[in-house]
Design a protein around this motif. Structure first.
Motif, PDB file in Angstrom:
ATOM      1  N   ARG A   1       0.830  -1.208   0.000  1.00  9.41           N
ATOM      2  CA  ARG A   1       0.000   0.000   0.000  1.00  9.41           C
ATOM      3  C   ARG A   1       0.866   1.261   0.000  1.00  9.41           C
ATOM      4  NH1 ARG A   1      -2.973  -2.629   3.772  1.00  9.41           N
ATOM      5  NH2 ARG A   1      -4.779  -3.600   2.803  1.00  9.41           N
ATOM      6  N   ARG A   2       1.906   1.250   0.849  1.00  9.37           N
ATOM      7  CA  ARG A   2       2.785   2.427   0.915  1.00  9.37           C
ATOM      8  C   ARG A   2       3.465   2.670  -0.432  1.00  9.37           C
ATOM      9  NH1 ARG A   2       4.624   0.430   6.203  1.00  9.37           N
ATOM     10  NH2 ARG A   2       6.711   0.115   5.373  1.00  9.37           N
ATOM     11  N   ILE A   3       3.921   1.579  -1.069  1.00 12.00           N
ATOM     12  CA  ILE A   3       4.568   1.719  -2.380  1.00 12.00           C
ATOM     13  C   ILE A   3       3.568   2.299  -3.385  1.00 12.00           C
ATOM     14  CG2 ILE A   3       5.487   0.403  -4.350  1.00 12.00           C
ATOM     15  CD1 ILE A   3       6.866  -1.444  -2.249  1.00 12.00           C
ATOM     16  N   ALA A   4       2.355   1.755  -3.396  1.00 13.09           N
ATOM     17  CA  ALA A   4       1.334   2.231  -4.337  1.00 13.09           C
ATOM     18  C   ALA A   4       1.030   3.713  -4.111  1.00 13.09           C
ATOM     19  CB  ALA A   4       0.071   1.391  -4.203  1.00 13.09           C
ATOM     20  N   ASP A   5       0.919   4.107  -2.839  1.00 12.38           N
ATOM     21  CA  ASP A   5       0.627   5.511  -2.526  1.00 12.38           C
ATOM     22  C   ASP A   5       1.752   6.435  -2.992  1.00 12.38           C
ATOM     23  OD1 ASP A   5      -1.778   4.799  -1.447  1.00 12.38           O
ATOM     24  OD2 ASP A   5      -1.106   4.849   0.647  1.00 12.38           O
ATOM     25  N   VAL A   6       3.006   5.987  -2.803  1.00  6.37           N
ATOM     26  CA  VAL A   6       4.162   6.788  -3.224  1.00  6.37           C
ATOM     27  C   VAL A   6       4.174   6.952  -4.747  1.00  6.37           C
ATOM     28  CG1 VAL A   6       6.667   6.597  -3.523  1.00  6.37           C
ATOM     29  CG2 VAL A   6       5.677   6.408  -1.241  1.00  6.37           C
ATOM     30  N   VAL A   7       3.843   5.866  -5.463  1.00  8.54           N
ATOM     31  CA  VAL A   7       3.816   5.910  -6.935  1.00  8.54           C
ATOM     32  C   VAL A   7       2.794   6.943  -7.403  1.00  8.54           C
ATOM     33  CG1 VAL A   7       3.245   4.598  -9.021  1.00  8.54           C
ATOM     34  CG2 VAL A   7       4.658   3.556  -7.224  1.00  8.54           C
TER      35      VAL A   7
END
Length: 406
Positions: free
Chosen positions: A181-187
């Motif tokens: 989720r954190r990776i997706a949000d950063v993207v």
């Protein structure tokens, strides 16, 4: 390698259109033409003018052969030691030895003591000397970030368009919904154009702007994957006995333990591990710097494999019973390589140079020596900072990330 009698024939028999240097796409004709036209005599000169053998070095033997019969020089008088670079006559080993025996702790001290021709060294010798200092005298020699390559200064991989690639660490290739989720949000937040799963079982964010790097690291909140560094990169694992019907050992847990034990480890070159839970070897442990394979009665350990330009199969080193032994033997092998390898020499080339028998003597036969190597590595790694979060401790110059005002 390709030197000596057979190599000469190989170089002579090649067509002008045959590629010599795969890294830089240089063919035989180009190299021979430049040698003739510019009257080149040394490997360094050929590297400067053609880039051949200037990257991974696996074609060096071939380039030397081309030099021999094209330049027609008399090589019999050439000293055996290859100088580190044009700043000095000393080879890598002499520099390592001086640092150790004379307890040199600063780059300037090395240059003075060994009477360097160029007072400040060059982009080729400074990173090597810096590495030799910090690997020989951990906690005493101070790392000099200015003597590292651009990737290692900015702690991200620079891409061909000038943007950066960020690969957070995923222990043993395992992740969680929270991390994803954190990776997706950063993207989304930083409009990162490409998200790719790497060969080493991690997620790569490509096209990050330099001025966004610090915020991206902070928002992802995962440790640095050191994908840009001469360091431990990935520990590739299969799912192992926890889930797989074939698995004999818990390879994922073993991989996570290995990676957590050694993840801040800088080395002469990049280092990759793999752990497979059974002899079917889904994690491809046979072409890694250290490959561990679970068998019914314990673990088999393989070293000095390489999946690079020339694929090299790892050598069987030892079979051990416990996970603790896997850590100890792996750590000891890594420390031996860290303290004896030459800068930019992969483990396969290090082991070829010193011989597998020598490595077995030091790691398998000498019990006290092995334990000491493992302890030395743990001492060196203890308190090593994560460069994505401990800027001061890792001596990261944060001014480099400021957006250039137009």
């Amino acid at each position: 390698g390709d030197t000596g009698h057979e190599g000469h024939n190989k170089a002579a028999a090649m067509k002008d259109s045959d590629e010599v240097c795969g890294c830089n796409g240089v063919n035989k004709g180009t190299i021979c033409k430049v040698i003739k036209e510019k009257g080149l005599f040394t490997l360094d000169e050929v590297r400067k003018h053609t880039k051949a053998s200037a990257s991974c070095g696996s074609c060096t033997g071939l380039v030397e052969q081309l030099l021999m019969f094209t330049a027609g020089g008399d090589y019999s008088a050439t000293p055996k030691t290859k100088a580190m670079c044009s700043c000095t006559e000393h080879g890598h080993q002499a520099v390592r030895d001086a640092i150790k025996t004379s307890k040199l702790l600063k780059i300037a001290d090395v240059f003075t003591f060994l009477e360097w021709k160029t007072p400040n060294g060059c982009a080729s010798c400074r990173p090597a000397v810096n590495y030799y200092l910090i690997s020989t005298w951990p906690k005493e020699a101070r790392d000099d970030p200015q003597s590292r390559f651009i990737n290692e200064r900015s702690h991200a991989n620079i891409q061909k368009d000038g943007s950066y690639s960020v690969i957070p660490r995923m222990w043993g290739g395992e992740t969680t919904a929270d991390e994803l989720r954190r990776i997706a949000d950063v993207v989304d937040k930083y409009k990162i154009p490409t998200v790719k799963v790497t060969g080493g079982q991690r997620i790569d964010l490509l096209g990050v702007k330099k001025e966004d790097l610090q915020a991206v690291w902070k928002d992802i909140g995962m440790p640095s994957g050191h994908a840009y560094a001469k360091a431990l990169r990935t520990v590739k694992t299969c799912v192992g006995s926890e889930w797989c019907r074939m698995g004999t050992q818990d390879s994922t847990q073993m991989g996570k333990d290995l990676e957590r034990a050694m993840w801040r480890m800088y080395a002469p070159h990049k280092v990759k591990f793999a752990v497979s839970g059974c002899p079917r070897n889904c994690a491809e442990a046979g072409i890694k710097d250290v490959g561990i394979i679970g068998v019914d009665s314990g673990w088999e350990m393989y070293v000095a494999g390489n999946g690079g330009i020339k694929t090299e199969v790892a050598h069987f080193l030892v079979k051990v019973k416990t996970a603790a032994e896997v850590l100890e033997y792996t750590g000891a092998f890594c420390e031996l390589y860290r303290t004896e390898g030459w800068y930019l020499e992969r483990t396969v080339h290090y082991v070829n140079r010193v011989g597998l028998d020598y490595v077995k003597k030091r790691i398998v036969e000498d019990h006290a020596g092995r334990k000491a190597l493992w302890e030395n590595l743990q001492f060196a790694l203890d308190g090593e900072p994560d460069p994505w979060f401990e800027f001061d401790k890792a001596a990261v110059d944060t001014r480099q990330f400021e957006a250039l005002s137009v």
